[in-house]
Motif scaffolding. Structure first.
Motif, PDB file in Angstrom:
ATOM      1  N   ASP A  63      -2.090  -6.542 -72.011  1.00  0.00           N
ATOM      2  CA  ASP A  63      -2.171  -5.359 -71.143  1.00  0.00           C
ATOM      3  C   ASP A  63      -3.362  -5.428 -70.191  1.00  0.00           C
ATOM      4  N   GLN A  64      -3.583  -6.614 -69.648  1.00  0.00           N
ATOM      5  CA  GLN A  64      -4.702  -6.772 -68.718  1.00  0.00           C
ATOM      6  C   GLN A  64      -4.159  -6.548 -67.303  1.00  0.00           C
ATOM      7  N   PRO A  65      -4.775  -5.660 -66.512  1.00  0.00           N
ATOM      8  CA  PRO A  65      -4.264  -5.435 -65.156  1.00  0.00           C
ATOM      9  C   PRO A  65      -4.243  -6.743 -64.363  1.00  0.00           C
ATOM     10  N   THR A  66      -3.229  -6.933 -63.498  1.00  0.00           N
ATOM     11  CA  THR A  66      -3.092  -8.217 -62.820  1.00  0.00           C
ATOM     12  C   THR A  66      -3.308  -8.144 -61.306  1.00  0.00           C
ATOM     13  N   GLY A  67      -2.837  -7.069 -60.655  1.00  0.00           N
ATOM     14  CA  GLY A  67      -3.107  -6.927 -59.221  1.00  0.00           C
ATOM     15  C   GLY A  67      -2.178  -7.709 -58.304  1.00  0.00           C
ATOM     16  N   ASP A  68      -1.128  -8.371 -58.823  1.00  0.00           N
ATOM     17  CA  ASP A  68      -0.221  -9.113 -57.935  1.00  0.00           C
ATOM     18  C   ASP A  68       1.231  -8.659 -58.108  1.00  0.00           C
ATOM     19  N   GLY A  69       1.407  -7.469 -58.662  1.00  0.00           N
ATOM     20  CA  GLY A  69       2.772  -6.962 -58.850  1.00  0.00           C
ATOM     21  C   GLY A  69       3.382  -7.367 -60.179  1.00  0.00           C
ATOM     22  N   SER A  70       2.685  -8.243 -60.900  1.00  0.00           N
ATOM     23  CA  SER A  70       3.195  -8.622 -62.224  1.00  0.00           C
ATOM     24  C   SER A  70       2.581  -7.716 -63.283  1.00  0.00           C
ATOM     25  N   ARG A  71       3.155  -7.776 -64.482  1.00  0.00           N
ATOM     26  CA  ARG A  71       2.631  -6.956 -65.572  1.00  0.00           C
ATOM     27  C   ARG A  71       2.707  -7.753 -66.867  1.00  0.00           C
ATOM     28  N   MET A  72       1.646  -7.715 -67.636  1.00  0.00           N
ATOM     29  CA  MET A  72       1.692  -8.436 -68.910  1.00  0.00           C
ATOM     30  C   MET A  72       2.724  -7.790 -69.830  1.00  0.00           C
ATOM     31  N   ALA A  73       3.495  -8.620 -70.484  1.00  0.00           N
ATOM     32  CA  ALA A  73       4.604  -8.104 -71.291  1.00  0.00           C
ATOM     33  C   ALA A  73       4.120  -7.478 -72.596  1.00  0.00           C
ATOM     34  N   ASP A  74       2.973  -7.926 -73.094  1.00  0.00           N
ATOM     35  CA  ASP A  74       2.489  -7.404 -74.379  1.00  0.00           C
ATOM     36  C   ASP A  74       1.330  -6.449 -74.190  1.00  0.00           C
ATOM     37  N   ASP A  75       1.435  -5.305 -74.858  1.00  0.00           N
ATOM     38  CA  ASP A  75       0.292  -4.415 -74.966  1.00  0.00           C
ATOM     39  C   ASP A  75      -0.354  -4.664 -76.339  1.00  0.00           C
ATOM     40  N   PHE A  76      -1.264  -3.775 -76.729  1.00  0.00           N
ATOM     41  CA  PHE A  76      -1.947  -3.997 -78.012  1.00  0.00           C
ATOM     42  C   PHE A  76      -0.994  -3.826 -79.191  1.00  0.00           C
ATOM     43  N   PRO A 319       1.025 -13.189 -71.501  1.00  0.00           N
ATOM     44  CA  PRO A 319       2.470 -13.007 -71.627  1.00  0.00           C
ATOM     45  C   PRO A 319       3.150 -12.417 -70.385  1.00  0.00           C
ATOM     46  N   PHE A 320       4.028 -13.180 -69.772  1.00  0.00           N
ATOM     47  CA  PHE A 320       4.871 -12.677 -68.685  1.00  0.00           C
ATOM     48  C   PHE A 320       6.310 -13.014 -69.022  1.00  0.00           C
ATOM     49  N   ALA A 412      13.827 -15.802 -80.940  1.00  0.00           N
ATOM     50  CA  ALA A 412      14.321 -14.666 -81.737  1.00  0.00           C
ATOM     51  C   ALA A 412      13.469 -14.433 -82.983  1.00  0.00           C
ATOM     52  N   LEU A 413      12.749 -15.454 -83.430  1.00  0.00           N
ATOM     53  CA  LEU A 413      11.887 -15.316 -84.619  1.00  0.00           C
ATOM     54  C   LEU A 413      10.608 -14.536 -84.319  1.00  0.00           C
ATOM     55  N   LEU A 414      10.249 -14.502 -83.053  1.00  0.00           N
ATOM     56  CA  LEU A 414       8.909 -14.039 -82.676  1.00  0.00           C
ATOM     57  C   LEU A 414       8.920 -12.551 -82.332  1.00  0.00           C
ATOM     58  N   HIS A 415       7.717 -11.967 -82.330  1.00  0.00           N
ATOM     59  CA  HIS A 415       7.587 -10.513 -82.200  1.00  0.00           C
ATOM     60  C   HIS A 415       6.922 -10.099 -80.901  1.00  0.00           C
ATOM     61  N   HIS A 416       6.609 -11.066 -80.042  1.00  0.00           N
ATOM     62  CA  HIS A 416       6.044 -10.680 -78.747  1.00  0.00           C
ATOM     63  C   HIS A 416       7.146 -10.068 -77.882  1.00  0.00           C
ATOM     64  N   ASN A 417       6.733  -9.535 -76.739  1.00  0.00           N
ATOM     65  CA  ASN A 417       7.704  -8.877 -75.860  1.00  0.00           C
ATOM     66  C   ASN A 417       8.069  -9.793 -74.697  1.00  0.00           C
ATOM     67  N   VAL A 418       8.003 -11.076 -74.939  1.00  0.00           N
ATOM     68  CA  VAL A 418       8.315 -12.074 -73.918  1.00  0.00           C
ATOM     69  C   VAL A 418       9.706 -12.628 -74.226  1.00  0.00           C
ATOM     70  N   ASP A 419      10.455 -12.965 -73.173  1.00  0.00           N
ATOM     71  CA  ASP A 419      11.843 -13.384 -73.386  1.00  0.00           C
ATOM     72  C   ASP A 419      11.989 -14.890 -73.562  1.00  0.00           C
TER      73      ASP A 419
END
Ligand code: URP
Ligand code: ZN
Ligand code: ZN
Length: 476
Positions: A63-76, A319-320, A412-419
């Motif tokens: 959840d680190q701000p990026t400034g280029d229109g992207s957004r980190m997929a994982d928060d805390f 994470p993107f 599918a095994l993992l718990h991050h919010n990345v595809d």
């Protein structure tokens, strides 16, 4: 009444120093006893399993701000759950100062992002992008006292980079106050120049990301970082070291007795520039900086781990999502490499990858595995011995690890919010089966067992490894 809240019995307990068969008695969230035949309240049989200190991931981004229109997929929330399911019990992401912003404001904003979400404990590194007299003279000393004792500075990225004069000012502060400075070492002008040339020639596919940041770009900046640190007589840690040439610079500096610490990451052991050349835009999945190098480079990174050049093995989880307009496709589905958000996921796969290919493959002994992934980052960032070891009085942050479990990695095994995971299909041996944070079971076999929000912020001590070689007196 029983002496313990929990006893973990019959496990093989491994720290950075020892491997022994014993039981662990846990009371009030801390290790209270290590002995044979302990009995207590709840008992867990760890027969056939390793019991390791939970991992300390000293470099990850949530959840680190990026400034280029992207957004980190994982928060805390998702990031910490993913970390815990991969055997990590402490995460240290970054509170990043935007240029012109107060550093204290950046820290407060980051606390607001973390509040009520983490399932494991967390500390913050700072990112200093604007070392003004106000920041160095007032904000940073107060932040240090409040438990923010490490910070990262950048030699590249227009919105973050410092020039050499600014780096000297920051390193001088680190020496005076006893903070740990982390340095992202790549030569910014070389990258900008090469990028312009590549774009003019129409070479904009993801694979040219590596061409724009070749090893000499990292080597020069690493050497410069070492030189600036030597001038100030201050220890520094070079983060995410990728190439043989940068490793040679660090080995040379360490051989001269300088306190230069170094970190590497899974992407430099298990990915290569061939992965940036996957069909279509798929290479964007592996765009990170520094980039993965040629396959032949991987053995030098292994040598750095086995031979002691590296003290820390972190994920650099950044994470993107791939198939997403705020992820790798933020600038379009066929964007030039310059506009692809930098970073790859890996907070959950960090320990299993190194265990399988390091310990099981016979490259690393168990003690070194624990040191690289838990004990050393805890020491270097001022969290030891609360975190990073199994000892009486330490937090009962433990992972029960099945050294024989065979797993084929799949997203599918993992718990991050990345595809995606860049390591899809890799066959590994060894897997975390239970993760405890302060004596509480957080996940079992990939199932969350604790409530997000239970994770606590960890103020960090001044790290002992940040002490200058020549003592605290003047160095000039
Ligand atoms: O590409 C990367 N490594 N992204 C994360 C930010 C950084 O520089 O560590
Ligand atoms: Zn970096
Ligand atoms: Zn990073």
């Amino acid at each position: 009444m029983s002496d313990f809240d929990l006893v973990i019995r019959n496990g093989t307990v491994a720290t950075a120093a020892d491997v022994s068969r014993c039981d662990i008695g846990i009371r009030d969230g801390k290790v209270a006893a290590l002995a044979e035949r302990l009995t207590g309240g709840r008992e867990i049989d760890a027969g056939g399993l390793l019991v390791l200190p939970g991992g300390v991931d000293g470099h990850c981004h949530f959840d680190q701000p990026t400034g280029d229109g992207s957004r980190m997929a994982d928060d805390f929330r998702s990031g910490s759950i993913s970390a815990a399911c991969g055997g990590t019990t402490t995460i240290i992401p970054f509170a990043a100062q935007a240029k012109g912003q107060s550093l204290r404001a950046a820290v407060e904003d980051y606390h607001a992002r973390a509040a009520g979400k983490a399932v494991i404990d967390y500390a913050f590194h700072l990112i200093i992008s604007d070392p003004s007299p106000q920041v160095l003279g007032q904000e940073l000393p107060a932040l240090l006292r409040d438990g923010y004792s490490s910070f990262k500075i950048y030699m590249t990225y227009d919105d973050l980079k410092l020039d050499d004069r600014q780096i000297l000012e920051v390193l001088d502060f680190a020496r005076r106050e006893g903070a740990m400075a982390m340095i992202h070492a790549e030569n910014s002008d070389c990258i900008a120049w090469l990028t312009e040339k590549l774009e003019a020639a129409g070479r904009t596919a993801p694979r040219y990301h590596a061409t724009s940041r070749p090893a000499p770009v990292e080597r020069e900046a690493t050497h410069r970082a070492i030189t600036l640190a030597e001038l100030i007589d201050v220890p520094v840690l070079i983060v995410h070291v990728s190439s043989r040439e940068a490793i040679e610079q660090i080995r040379w500096a360490q051989g001269r007795g300088l306190k230069i610490y170094a970190e590497t990451c899974p992407q430099y052991l298990f990915l290569s520039e061939e992965d940036l050349d996957r069909p279509g835009f798929e290479g964007a999945k592996c765009v990170c900086s520094p980039p993965p190098r040629g396959k032949d480079n991987q053995k030098y990174v292994w040598e750095g781990l086995t031979g002691g050049v590296f003290q820390v093995f972190s994920s650099d989880h950044a994470p993107f999502r791939f198939d997403s307009a705020d992820g790798k496709h933020a600038a379009g589905t066929d964007a030039p490499f310059r506009k692809v958000p930098n970073g790859i996921p890996g907070v959950e796969t960090r320990l299993p990858l190194l265990f399988s290919e390091g310990v099981i493959a016979g490259r690393l002994d168990l003690g070194r595995f624990v040191a690289l992934t838990s004990t050393n980052p805890a020491k270097i960032y001022g969290l030891y011995p609360r975190k990073g070891t199994i000892a009486v009085g330490a937090d009962a942050d433990l992972v029960l690890w099945d050294p024989e479990r065979r797993v084929t990695l799949t997203n599918a095994l993992l718990h991050h919010n990345v595809d995606y995971t860049p390591y899809e299909g890799m066959r590994l041996t060894g897997w975390p089966v239970m993760t405890f944070s302060r004596g509480e079971l957080v996940c079992r076999e990939g199932v969350l067992e604790a409530a997000p929000g239970r994770g606590r912020f960890l103020p960090c001590d001044l790290p002992k490894p940040a002490a200058p070689r020549l003592g605290r007196g003047a160095y000039y």
